[in-house]
Design a protein around this motif. Structure first.
Motif, PDB file in Angstrom:
ATOM      1  N   ARG A  66       0.833  -1.208   0.000  1.00 20.99           N
ATOM      2  CA  ARG A  66       0.000   0.000   0.000  1.00 20.99           C
ATOM      3  C   ARG A  66       0.871   1.263   0.000  1.00 20.99           C
ATOM      4  O   ARG A  66       0.529   2.260  -0.656  1.00 20.99           O
ATOM      5  CB  ARG A  66      -0.931  -0.004   1.203  1.00 20.99           C
ATOM      6  N   PHE A  67       1.969   1.205   0.726  1.00 21.21           N
ATOM      7  CA  PHE A  67       2.867   2.362   0.725  1.00 21.21           C
ATOM      8  C   PHE A  67       3.473   2.571  -0.662  1.00 21.21           C
ATOM      9  O   PHE A  67       3.581   3.707  -1.144  1.00 21.21           O
ATOM     10  CB  PHE A  67       3.972   2.145   1.769  1.00 21.21           C
ATOM     11  N   ILE A  68       3.871   1.477  -1.320  1.00 19.37           N
ATOM     12  CA  ILE A  68       4.422   1.589  -2.671  1.00 19.37           C
ATOM     13  C   ILE A  68       3.378   2.150  -3.633  1.00 19.37           C
ATOM     14  O   ILE A  68       3.671   3.005  -4.472  1.00 19.37           O
ATOM     15  CB  ILE A  68       4.948   0.224  -3.147  1.00 19.37           C
ATOM     16  N   ARG A  69       2.146   1.663  -3.510  1.00 16.32           N
ATOM     17  CA  ARG A  69       1.072   2.163  -4.389  1.00 16.32           C
ATOM     18  C   ARG A  69       0.819   3.646  -4.126  1.00 16.32           C
ATOM     19  O   ARG A  69       0.510   4.408  -5.059  1.00 16.32           O
ATOM     20  CB  ARG A  69      -0.203   1.352  -4.125  1.00 16.32           C
ATOM     21  N   LEU A  70       0.974   4.074  -2.891  1.00 18.70           N
ATOM     22  CA  LEU A  70       0.680   5.459  -2.544  1.00 18.70           C
ATOM     23  C   LEU A  70       1.750   6.415  -3.034  1.00 18.70           C
ATOM     24  O   LEU A  70       1.438   7.496  -3.542  1.00 18.70           O
ATOM     25  CB  LEU A  70       0.514   5.578  -1.026  1.00 18.70           C
ATOM     26  N   VAL A  71       3.029   6.042  -2.902  1.00 21.21           N
ATOM     27  CA  VAL A  71       4.089   7.009  -3.181  1.00 21.21           C
ATOM     28  C   VAL A  71       4.888   6.698  -4.438  1.00 21.21           C
ATOM     29  O   VAL A  71       5.582   7.588  -4.945  1.00 21.21           O
ATOM     30  CB  VAL A  71       5.070   7.087  -1.977  1.00 21.21           C
ATOM     31  N   GLY A  72       4.838   5.456  -4.938  1.00 22.10           N
ATOM     32  CA  GLY A  72       5.716   5.158  -6.056  1.00 22.10           C
ATOM     33  C   GLY A  72       5.200   4.137  -7.019  1.00 22.10           C
ATOM     34  O   GLY A  72       5.975   3.320  -7.545  1.00 22.10           O
ATOM     35  N   ALA A  73       3.912   4.125  -7.276  1.00 18.59           N
ATOM     36  CA  ALA A  73       3.374   3.129  -8.202  1.00 18.59           C
ATOM     37  C   ALA A  73       3.899   3.323  -9.618  1.00 18.59           C
ATOM     38  O   ALA A  73       3.995   2.368 -10.390  1.00 18.59           O
ATOM     39  CB  ALA A  73       1.839   3.196  -8.202  1.00 18.59           C
ATOM     40  N   GLY A  74       4.267   4.554  -9.984  1.00 19.21           N
ATOM     41  CA  GLY A  74       4.759   4.807 -11.332  1.00 19.21           C
ATOM     42  C   GLY A  74       6.192   4.369 -11.554  1.00 19.21           C
ATOM     43  O   GLY A  74       6.637   4.303 -12.696  1.00 19.21           O
ATOM     44  N   ASP A  75       6.934   4.116 -10.488  1.00 20.38           N
ATOM     45  CA  ASP A  75       8.337   3.713 -10.616  1.00 20.38           C
ATOM     46  C   ASP A  75       8.630   2.684  -9.530  1.00 20.38           C
ATOM     47  O   ASP A  75       9.196   2.996  -8.482  1.00 20.38           O
ATOM     48  CB  ASP A  75       9.250   4.930 -10.474  1.00 20.38           C
ATOM     49  N   LEU A  76       8.223   1.445  -9.803  1.00 23.85           N
ATOM     50  CA  LEU A  76       8.355   0.405  -8.788  1.00 23.85           C
ATOM     51  C   LEU A  76       9.815   0.103  -8.466  1.00 23.85           C
ATOM     52  O   LEU A  76      10.144  -0.212  -7.317  1.00 23.85           O
ATOM     53  CB  LEU A  76       7.658  -0.871  -9.268  1.00 23.85           C
ATOM     54  N   ARG A  77      10.682   0.201  -9.456  1.00 32.27           N
ATOM     55  CA  ARG A  77      12.081  -0.154  -9.213  1.00 32.27           C
ATOM     56  C   ARG A  77      12.727   0.801  -8.210  1.00 32.27           C
ATOM     57  O   ARG A  77      13.334   0.366  -7.221  1.00 32.27           O
ATOM     58  CB  ARG A  77      12.872  -0.134 -10.524  1.00 32.27           C
ATOM     59  N   HIS A  78      12.609   2.124  -8.449  1.00 35.69           N
ATOM     60  CA  HIS A  78      13.232   3.082  -7.547  1.00 35.69           C
ATOM     61  C   HIS A  78      12.582   3.050  -6.161  1.00 35.69           C
ATOM     62  O   HIS A  78      13.272   3.194  -5.141  1.00 35.69           O
ATOM     63  CB  HIS A  78      13.151   4.493  -8.140  1.00 35.69           C
ATOM     64  N   THR A  79      11.266   2.841  -6.125  1.00 36.98           N
ATOM     65  CA  THR A  79      10.590   2.784  -4.825  1.00 36.98           C
ATOM     66  C   THR A  79      11.049   1.571  -4.026  1.00 36.98           C
ATOM     67  O   THR A  79      11.311   1.666  -2.821  1.00 36.98           O
ATOM     68  CB  THR A  79       9.063   2.747  -5.020  1.00 36.98           C
TER      69      THR A  79
END
Length: 580
Positions: A147-160
């Motif tokens: 959920r945190f990844i979806r909230l702050v970095g869904a557009g760039d999964l690798r960097h997140t």
């Protein structure tokens, strides 16, 4: 779920056990305190005795008392000398006030239980809430992460994902390192107090282990209590001195040697960032902010390293150098500070030869200067200042002793594209005619090219080859005929930037007419062999050889000086050296 519950219960069981141990030790200490009353009274009287007979304490006390009396006199209210007579009035006197009493109702048994048990149950209630939240977070850790990844970095999964992994790794390493260091500190401190003979050493070892998690002030608070007990238990002062000395020695070694080494590797925070972060979070959240200052700041630095918009956080708080080595060199050249530039070079030269410093740092710094020249941001005076400062740095480094086999290794390892083993056999001596001014280093266009040529002359001189520098004006069409060509066996052109190679092509033609027997080496110090579009233009310069580093230039000239190379009619482009 069973594993999560088991881990949480074990963790809180360890916390309760530690709290029980500390409570037991405190109870034991409280029972022993009355025995130390006489020692405390004796020490107080001895301190008072220092001021007897008109000593410092006595005179200071008298002075303060006098000042207090004068202040009291100056602030006392002035009463009037005579009271004015009260005016006569026909109003009857007011009745006396009524006395009002407030009686609380009798407390019920339930109220008594709540009043007594309430303060005791509150910590247990908070502990229960913490346990429930910890169990919930551990059970749902994957969902919370997603959920945190979806909230702050869904557009760039690798960097997140990289940012989260970096944050978890650094934070876990920091907490583990801090726990190990604090526990070791407490163990050594407690053992030392046991040897000194101070009561309850286990209590003070556990207390210092816990309080050292509080930055800066935790250690001082932890040292105060055993020091105060040392004053009480010993009629003299030796126990206090031994206790203070033990703490200072262990704290100095831990705080100045061990912690900077391990924390620097685990956190990536600069020393200034730790102080500023501690102050900020303490001001914002008080004691809780003081405890959480390091983890919170560490997370901010990780964000700065992985989020481009927050890169300023990594620059401000991280431990990585704000400027690269070549940027520092260029900045010092702009400031005209050759001394600091030479001082910075010494750290690099402890492990590397002088030619490597010139190739990897000095020339790269001058490349930045050349870019500013191309943009029109450096006027003539500033270019002259940079050139003079570079010459001063070169002169300051003239006494640096390079490794004896540096030049021979370059000649052997960088034999060019033909893969020859010229340096494999025993290296012959340099011919006598090469020890005089046999090499002419020509600045291709401007003062920055001339500065690099000065570096090459210094390296050749250290290799036993005579060389000198001439500016680009000395090889112009009008001045070339006046050039002193006595003893010149090789010409090395110095170009900080290749440009379109037109200048080099015409300069080589003029030099061939003036010096028909000399070999010509063109040095394009910032050109890369990967630039395929410039290779044809480079070959059209008709130089005997093209080099892209000072190390390679010294190797080529040394081969010629030792008679290892015959003249070639076609240009040979040496592959650029790569640093690991």
């Amino acid at each position: 779920m069973p594993s999560v519950i088991a881990v949480v219960l074990l963790a809180f069981l360890a916390i309760v056990s530690l709290a029980t141990l500390i409570g037991t030790q405190l109870t034991e200490l409280a029972g022993q305190l009355p025995r130390y009353q006489y020692n405390i009274i004796q020490k107080i009287q001895s301190v008072k005795g220092l001021g007897a007979g008109g000593g410092v304490f006595s005179r200071t006390s008298e002075l303060l008392n006098q000042l207090g009396s004068e202040l009291a006199k100056s602030t006392a209210p002035v009463e009037p000398t005579a009271k004015p007579a009260a005016p006569k009035s026909n109003t009857p006197p007011a009745p006396p006030p009524l006395l009002v009493e407030i009686h609380e109702p009798a407390a019920t048994p339930i109220a008594i239980i709540l009043n007594v048990m309430g303060p005791l149950l509150q910590p247990f209630a908070k502990a229960g809430i913490v346990i429930v939240f910890v169990i919930f977070f551990l059970l749902q850790r994957e969902q919370l992460r997603d959920r945190f990844i979806r909230l702050v970095g869904a557009g760039d999964l690798r960097h997140t994902s990289e940012a989260l992994d970096d944050a978890f790794r650094r934070l876990g390493r920091y907490l583990l390192t801090q726990t190990v260091i604090n526990a070791t500190f407490g163990l050594i401190f407690g053992a030392g107090l046991w040897l000194i003979g101070l009561p309850n050493p286990i209590l003070w070892g556990a207390l210092v282990t816990l309080l050292r998690f509080v930055p800066y002030i935790g250690s001082a608070i932890a040292a105060f209590f055993p020091a105060a007990l040392a004053v009480a238990v010993d009629p003299g002062w030796s126990t206090l001195l031994w206790t203070a000395g033990l703490f200072l020695i262990v704290e100095t070694i831990t705080g100045q040697i061990i912690e900077p080494f391990y924390y620097g590797q685990s956190t990536g925070l600069s020393a200034v960032a730790v102080v500023v972060a501690t102050t900020f979070w303490t001001w914002l959240w008080g004691p809780i902010g003081l405890l959480l200052s390091m983890p919170l700041t560490l997370c901010l630095v990780v964000l700065g390293r992985h989020v481009a918009a927050l890169e300023f956080l990594d620059i401000l708080l991280g431990d990585e150098p704000a400027l690269a080595a070549e940027e520092k060199f260029y900045q010092r050249m702009l400031a005209g500070d050759s001394s600091e530039a030479a001082y910075q070079a010494e750290a690099f030269l402890k492990l590397n030869p002088l030619s490597a410093y010139y190739d990897e740092i000095a020339i790269e710094g001058l490349r930045l200067a050349q870019l500013d020249v191309n943009r029109g941001e450096l006027d003539h005076d500033r270019r002259v200042l940079i050139k003079d400062t570079v010459d001063a740095v070169v002169d300051d480094l003239s006494d640096h002793a390079s490794p004896p086999a540096d030049t021979d290794q370059d000649a052997a390892g960088d034999g060019g594209e033909d893969g020859g083993n010229d340096g494999a056999a025993a290296s012959p001596a340099i011919a006598a005619e090469w020890k005089r001014c046999a090499v002419l280093c020509v600045a291709g266009r401007g003062s920055l090219d001339e500065a690099v040529a000065g570096m090459l002359v210094q390296l050749l001189t250290k290799a036993g080859i005579g060389a000198r520098v001439v500016p680009n004006t000395a090889v112009s069409t009008t001045n070339l005929a006046q050039l002193d060509a006595t003893g010149i066996r090789m010409v090395c052109l110095s170009y900080l930037e290749p440009g379109d190679f037109t200048n080099a092509r015409y300069l080589v033609r003029r030099l061939r007419r003036r010096l028909p027997d000399a070999r010509i080496v063109a040095g394009f110090w910032t050109w890369s062999a990967a630039d395929a579009h410039g290779r044809e233009a480079l070959e059209n310069t008709t130089a005997d050889e093209v080099v892209t580093s000072l190390q390679r230039a010294v190797a080529v000239i040394s081969e010629a000086a030792k008679g290892l190379v015959r003249r070639e009619q076609t240009v040979r482009i040496a592959a650029p050296e790569t640093a690991d």
